[in-house]
Design a protein around this motif. Structure first.
Motif, PDB file in Angstrom:
ATOM      1  N   ARG A  80      15.448  -2.846   3.701  1.00  0.00           N
ATOM      2  CA  ARG A  80      15.933  -1.542   3.244  1.00  0.00           C
ATOM      3  C   ARG A  80      14.753  -0.657   2.876  1.00  0.00           C
ATOM      4  NH1 ARG A  80      20.974   0.215   1.286  1.00  0.00           N
ATOM      5  NH2 ARG A  80      21.899  -1.849   1.245  1.00  0.00           N
ATOM      6  N   LEU A  81      14.802   0.598   3.269  1.00  0.00           N
ATOM      7  CA  LEU A  81      13.758   1.564   2.899  1.00  0.00           C
ATOM      8  C   LEU A  81      14.363   2.570   1.939  1.00  0.00           C
ATOM      9  CD1 LEU A  81      10.775   2.645   3.881  1.00  0.00           C
ATOM     10  CD2 LEU A  81      12.174   4.494   4.765  1.00  0.00           C
ATOM     11  N   HIS A  82      13.675   2.845   0.839  1.00  0.00           N
ATOM     12  CA  HIS A  82      14.184   3.796  -0.142  1.00  0.00           C
ATOM     13  C   HIS A  82      13.705   5.192   0.250  1.00  0.00           C
ATOM     14  CE1 HIS A  82      15.470   5.586  -3.822  1.00  0.00           C
ATOM     15  NE2 HIS A  82      15.878   4.437  -4.302  1.00  0.00           N
TER      16      HIS A  82
ATOM     17  N   LYS B  36      12.519   7.847  -2.457  1.00  0.00           N
ATOM     18  CA  LYS B  36      11.176   7.633  -3.011  1.00  0.00           C
ATOM     19  C   LYS B  36      10.132   8.091  -2.003  1.00  0.00           C
ATOM     20  CE  LYS B  36      12.129   3.523  -5.822  1.00  0.00           C
ATOM     21  NZ  LYS B  36      11.842   2.096  -5.968  1.00  0.00           N
ATOM     22  N   CYS B  37      10.344   7.732  -0.749  1.00  0.00           N
ATOM     23  CA  CYS B  37       9.411   8.104   0.316  1.00  0.00           C
ATOM     24  C   CYS B  37       9.273   9.627   0.390  1.00  0.00           C
ATOM     25  CB  CYS B  37       9.915   7.525   1.640  1.00  0.00           C
ATOM     26  SG  CYS B  37       8.995   8.032   3.090  1.00  0.00           S
ATOM     27  N   PHE B  38      10.414  10.321   0.416  1.00  0.00           N
ATOM     28  CA  PHE B  38      10.368  11.784   0.564  1.00  0.00           C
ATOM     29  C   PHE B  38       9.733  12.450  -0.656  1.00  0.00           C
ATOM     30  CE2 PHE B  38      12.438  16.066   0.771  1.00  0.00           C
ATOM     31  CZ  PHE B  38      11.800  16.482   1.924  1.00  0.00           C
ATOM     32  N   ASN B  39       9.925  11.882  -1.831  1.00  0.00           N
ATOM     33  CA  ASN B  39       9.263  12.439  -3.014  1.00  0.00           C
ATOM     34  C   ASN B  39       7.748  12.343  -2.883  1.00  0.00           C
ATOM     35  OD1 ASN B  39      11.519  13.295  -4.280  1.00  0.00           O
ATOM     36  ND2 ASN B  39      11.406  11.899  -6.018  1.00  0.00           N
ATOM     37  N   PHE B  40       7.286  11.251  -2.282  1.00  0.00           N
ATOM     38  CA  PHE B  40       5.836  11.171  -2.112  1.00  0.00           C
ATOM     39  C   PHE B  40       5.342  12.226  -1.125  1.00  0.00           C
ATOM     40  CE2 PHE B  40       1.979   9.725  -0.033  1.00  0.00           C
ATOM     41  CZ  PHE B  40       1.144   9.807  -1.130  1.00  0.00           C
ATOM     42  N   TRP B  41       6.138  12.505  -0.085  1.00  0.00           N
ATOM     43  CA  TRP B  41       5.730  13.564   0.857  1.00  0.00           C
ATOM     44  C   TRP B  41       5.451  14.865   0.103  1.00  0.00           C
ATOM     45  CZ3 TRP B  41       9.175  13.712   5.856  1.00  0.00           C
ATOM     46  CH2 TRP B  41       9.238  12.430   6.411  1.00  0.00           C
TER      47      TRP B  41
ATOM     48  N   GLN C 256       0.809  -1.233   0.000  1.00  0.00           N
ATOM     49  CA  GLN C 256       0.000   0.000   0.000  1.00  0.00           C
ATOM     50  C   GLN C 256       0.836   1.274   0.000  1.00  0.00           C
ATOM     51  OE1 GLN C 256      -3.602   0.168   2.133  1.00  0.00           O
ATOM     52  NE2 GLN C 256      -3.963  -2.016   2.088  1.00  0.00           N
ATOM     53  N   CYS C 257       2.148   1.150   0.104  1.00  0.00           N
ATOM     54  CA  CYS C 257       3.001   2.345   0.059  1.00  0.00           C
ATOM     55  C   CYS C 257       2.871   3.011  -1.314  1.00  0.00           C
ATOM     56  CB  CYS C 257       4.461   1.951   0.312  1.00  0.00           C
ATOM     57  SG  CYS C 257       5.625   3.284  -0.047  1.00  0.00           S
ATOM     58  N   PRO C 258       2.504   4.297  -1.345  1.00  0.00           N
ATOM     59  CA  PRO C 258       2.281   4.949  -2.637  1.00  0.00           C
ATOM     60  C   PRO C 258       3.546   5.093  -3.477  1.00  0.00           C
ATOM     61  CG  PRO C 258       1.435   6.273  -0.788  1.00  0.00           C
ATOM     62  CD  PRO C 258       2.227   5.170  -0.208  1.00  0.00           C
ATOM     63  N   SER C 259       4.715   5.119  -2.830  1.00  0.00           N
ATOM     64  CA  SER C 259       5.938   5.431  -3.578  1.00  0.00           C
ATOM     65  C   SER C 259       6.782   4.213  -3.921  1.00  0.00           C
ATOM     66  CB  SER C 259       6.802   6.392  -2.750  1.00  0.00           C
ATOM     67  OG  SER C 259       7.322   5.716  -1.623  1.00  0.00           O
ATOM     68  N   GLY C 260       6.408   3.054  -3.396  1.00  0.00           N
ATOM     69  CA  GLY C 260       7.234   1.867  -3.628  1.00  0.00           C
ATOM     70  C   GLY C 260       8.529   1.897  -2.837  1.00  0.00           C
ATOM     71  N   ALA C 261       8.545   2.656  -1.728  1.00  0.00           N
ATOM     72  CA  ALA C 261       9.789   2.791  -0.952  1.00  0.00           C
ATOM     73  C   ALA C 261      10.078   1.583  -0.067  1.00  0.00           C
ATOM     74  CB  ALA C 261       9.710   4.048  -0.077  1.00  0.00           C
ATOM     75  N   ILE C 262       9.034   0.801   0.227  1.00  0.00           N
ATOM     76  CA  ILE C 262       9.209  -0.321   1.166  1.00  0.00           C
ATOM     77  C   ILE C 262       9.439  -1.599   0.366  1.00  0.00           C
ATOM     78  CG2 ILE C 262       8.118  -1.647   3.021  1.00  0.00           C
ATOM     79  CD1 ILE C 262       6.382   0.855   3.565  1.00  0.00           C
ATOM     80  N   CYS C 263      10.470  -2.344   0.748  1.00  0.00           N
ATOM     81  CA  CYS C 263      10.827  -3.511  -0.071  1.00  0.00           C
ATOM     82  C   CYS C 263       9.857  -4.659   0.162  1.00  0.00           C
ATOM     83  CB  CYS C 263      12.271  -3.924   0.189  1.00  0.00           C
ATOM     84  SG  CYS C 263      12.483  -5.046   1.541  1.00  0.00           S
TER      85      CYS C 263
ATOM     86  N   GLY D 157       4.462  15.041   4.786  1.00  0.00           N
ATOM     87  CA  GLY D 157       4.630  13.688   5.320  1.00  0.00           C
ATOM     88  C   GLY D 157       3.633  12.741   4.705  1.00  0.00           C
ATOM     89  N   CYS D 158       3.657  11.475   5.188  1.00  0.00           N
ATOM     90  CA  CYS D 158       2.757  10.484   4.598  1.00  0.00           C
ATOM     91  C   CYS D 158       2.154   9.606   5.703  1.00  0.00           C
ATOM     92  CB  CYS D 158       3.529   9.651   3.572  1.00  0.00           C
ATOM     93  SG  CYS D 158       2.656   8.161   3.057  1.00  0.00           S
ATOM     94  N   ARG D 159       2.919   8.705   6.283  1.00  0.00           N
ATOM     95  CA  ARG D 159       2.461   7.861   7.394  1.00  0.00           C
ATOM     96  C   ARG D 159       1.426   6.807   6.999  1.00  0.00           C
ATOM     97  NH1 ARG D 159       3.063  13.241   8.692  1.00  0.00           N
ATOM     98  NH2 ARG D 159       1.114  13.435   7.578  1.00  0.00           N
ATOM     99  N   VAL D 160       1.214   6.575   5.711  1.00  0.00           N
ATOM    100  CA  VAL D 160       0.265   5.527   5.296  1.00  0.00           C
ATOM    101  C   VAL D 160       0.724   4.167   5.827  1.00  0.00           C
ATOM    102  CG1 VAL D 160      -0.531   4.212   3.281  1.00  0.00           C
ATOM    103  CG2 VAL D 160      -0.737   6.695   3.302  1.00  0.00           C
ATOM    104  N   CYS D 161       2.051   3.913   5.790  1.00  0.00           N
ATOM    105  CA  CYS D 161       2.553   2.612   6.253  1.00  0.00           C
ATOM    106  C   CYS D 161       2.240   2.390   7.733  1.00  0.00           C
ATOM    107  CB  CYS D 161       4.043   2.472   5.986  1.00  0.00           C
ATOM    108  SG  CYS D 161       5.035   3.877   6.492  1.00  0.00           S
ATOM    109  N   ILE D 162       2.158   3.488   8.487  1.00  0.00           N
ATOM    110  CA  ILE D 162       1.818   3.376   9.908  1.00  0.00           C
ATOM    111  C   ILE D 162       0.340   3.052  10.056  1.00  0.00           C
ATOM    112  CG2 ILE D 162       1.542   4.762  12.023  1.00  0.00           C
ATOM    113  CD1 ILE D 162       4.194   6.137  11.259  1.00  0.00           C
TER     114      ILE D 162
HETATM  115  S1  SF4 Z   1       5.685   7.184   4.693  1.00  0.00           S
HETATM  116 FE1  SF4 Z   1       4.380   6.743   2.893  1.00  0.00          FE
HETATM  117  S2  SF4 Z   1       5.764   6.845   1.136  1.00  0.00           S
HETATM  118 FE2  SF4 Z   1       7.040   6.647   2.975  1.00  0.00          FE
HETATM  119  S3  SF4 Z   1       7.389   4.475   3.226  1.00  0.00           S
HETATM  120 FE3  SF4 Z   1       5.568   4.964   4.454  1.00  0.00          FE
HETATM  121  S4  SF4 Z   1       3.831   4.592   3.066  1.00  0.00           S
HETATM  122 FE4  SF4 Z   1       5.667   4.711   1.800  1.00  0.00          FE
END
Ligand code: SF4
Ligand code: SF4
Length: 478
Positions: A380-382, A385-390, A359-366, A398-403
């Motif tokens: 590994r977390l990219h 990619k994560c910061f670009n989605f922010w 469900q990570c929008p940016s594909g940052a989570i492996c 910020g994002c916090r969807v993964c949380i």
């Molecule tokens: S904060 Fe958002 S973009 Fe970053 S790793 Fe979590 S779900 Fe993905």
């Protein structure tokens, strides 16, 4: 007995033990879940600020070595390049000037030469922000209250420890206080935990500081020369870790309605108060606080301090709050009894769950296996990619969807408390698959691409509906 039959019997035995544990979890331990969840709609951890919410029986899951694998040799992270906030300005400025990696100064030249993909991502985020601002007025206006709330939550908070070196800034003012002789490390730990709760934390744990977690070079000045390696100060013997949760409803409506500022502020206040308290006893103390006022990596210190295990998304998962918290650390030379790390099934659960990665929008989570990072095996977390989605959404940064989507981040009602006990007590992993399936069935999210701003091809989606009090359209005449 034939070997094959022996294997089957062993496996059956293990499964039976797991099933028995799971049933025990459901029946006996469910009782504690029921007690803890007496308010059926209680919010995760917010309902107790004096230690009542840190109610998981950690002793049953205590381990001698932390649940991460050291494969060595180890090295320390470079805060100048490996922390996204420290390096991103260099790439942005390179994008504006049309500069290439070979034109950059060290250490950025070497870092981006080794990670050219990061350079491409880091150059983009200012442009992404600009595209978000081009969204329609109607879409932009929808987040007026969310942005006001996020700004307010970050407005009142201690931020700076000044720029004196730790040998000065961490100690009580010269001559003001000789250290009091404490009666025992155990009593001191008890005292520190109690005052931390009184200062407003929900979680607190204590560990000896592993120097591997201190940045090799600082990510911000804080009394260090930016181009000289940090020599870990001798008085950073212990680390006290605190953590406070983000307000549930906005967190659940991430990324556009949530903010980290609420928990950032609370954890900062706790850490600054705690450091002040310790200094008044005559000992050295230094707060390391969010957003980027750290000289060290917090997640592994949380693990060492027995607060939880690091998940696939790199955030630490705690039994009480899941990953809905923001931590701060105080390093000190005040002698205290330390906590043991805990292993309550997260490493096994993350192997098959992968909900955050899906469900990570940016594909940052492996979605694959752990890798060796600086001598430790981890997911590994990219971060680029994560910061670009922010930078690709409205609302507060910020994002916090993964949380929000992690199955461990649930309200602390009896159903979820019981599910936690079942997973923690199931060595077979059978319940993990079942609970992951239930999570996907009952808590589906939007398509990851829908989270982006409309001008970036998305639908300005949030994981869940915003709370009523952040719906701008119901309060402001536009
Ligand atoms: S904060 Fe958002 S973009 Fe970053 S790793 Fe979590 S779900 Fe993905
Ligand atoms: S969502 Fe699943 S895989 Fe990701 S951290 Fe949480 S439990 Fe682990």
């Amino acid at each position: 007995m034939p070997e094959r039959q022996l294997r089957v019997n062993r496996r059956t035995l293990i499964k039976a033990a797991g099933a028995t544990s799971a049933v025990l979890g459901l029946s006996g331990l469910g009782l504690s879940g029921y007690r803890a969840g007496k308010a059926p709609d209680s919010y995760t951890g917010c309902e107790g600020s004096q230690g009542a919410a840190q109610d998981f029986d950690r002793k049953r899951f205590a381990v001698d070595t932390p649940p991460y694998e050291k494969v060595g040799p180890t090295s320390r992270a470079d805060g100048r390049t490996e922390v996204i906030f420290s390096r991103v300005g260099v790439a942005r400025s390179a994008a504006e000037k049309g500069a290439k990696i070979e034109d950059l100064d060290e250490p950025f030249k070497s870092y981006y030469a080794q990670h050219p993909e990061d350079f491409e991502f880091d150059k983009q985020n200012r442009e992404l922000r600009r595209k978000v601002r081009e969204d329609s007025e109607e879409n932009r206006n929808r987040y007026i209250l969310a942005e006001a709330w996020a700004g307010a939550m970050g407005a009142v908070s201690p931020r700076s420890i000044g720029n004196d070196p730790p040998e000065v800034s961490d100690f009580p003012r010269q001559g003001s206080r000789e250290p009091f002789k404490m009666k025992s490390p155990a009593a001191t730990a008890k005292l520190i935990k109690k005052v931390s709760y009184e200062f407003g934390t929900v979680l607190v744990g204590i560990t000896k500081l592993n120097p591997d977690w201190v940045y090799q070079y600082p990510s911000s000045r804080r009394g260090f020369a930016t181009d000289e390696p940090i020599e870990v100060p001798k008085h950073w013997k212990y680390a006290i870790v605190v953590g406070t949760p983000m307000s549930w409803d906005p967190m659940y409506a991430n990324p556009t309605y949530g903010t980290s500022n609420d928990a950032y502020s609370k954890s900062r206040i706790v850490a600054f108060r705690l450091a002040s308290f310790i200094k008044r006893l005559g000992y050295a103390a230094r707060p390391h606080t969010p957003g980027n006022s750290y000289d060290l990596m917090v997640p592994p210190i949380m693990v060492d301090a027995g607060l939880g295990e690091q998940g696939r998304h790199s955030v630490v998962i705690t039994p009480e709050l899941g990953c809905n918290f923001r931590p701060a650390v105080v390093t000190t030379n005040l002698p205290m009894a330390t906590d043991k790390p805990i292993a309550f099934g997260v490493q096994e659960f993350c192997k098959t769950c992968k909900i955050c990665a899906e469900q990570c929008p940016s594909g940052a989570i492996c979605k694959g296996d752990k890798e060796v990072v600086r001598g430790y095996r981890r997911y590994r977390l990219h971060s680029s990619k994560c910061f670009n989605f922010w930078n690709s959404t409205h609302g507060s940064m910020g994002c916090r969807v993964c949380i929000a989507v992690c199955p461990y981040t649930r309200k602390s009602n009896w159903v979820h408390k019981t599910a936690l006990q079942v997973t923690a007590n199931d060595p077979t992993g059978l319940s993990h698959k079942m609970l992951t399936g239930m999570q996907k069935r009952f808590y589906p999210g939007p398509e990851p691409s829908d989270y982006y701003a409309a001008t970036l091809g998305g639908k300005n989606a949030s994981y869940r509906e915003p709370p009523w009090w952040l719906k701008t359209e119901d309060f402001i005449a536009l």
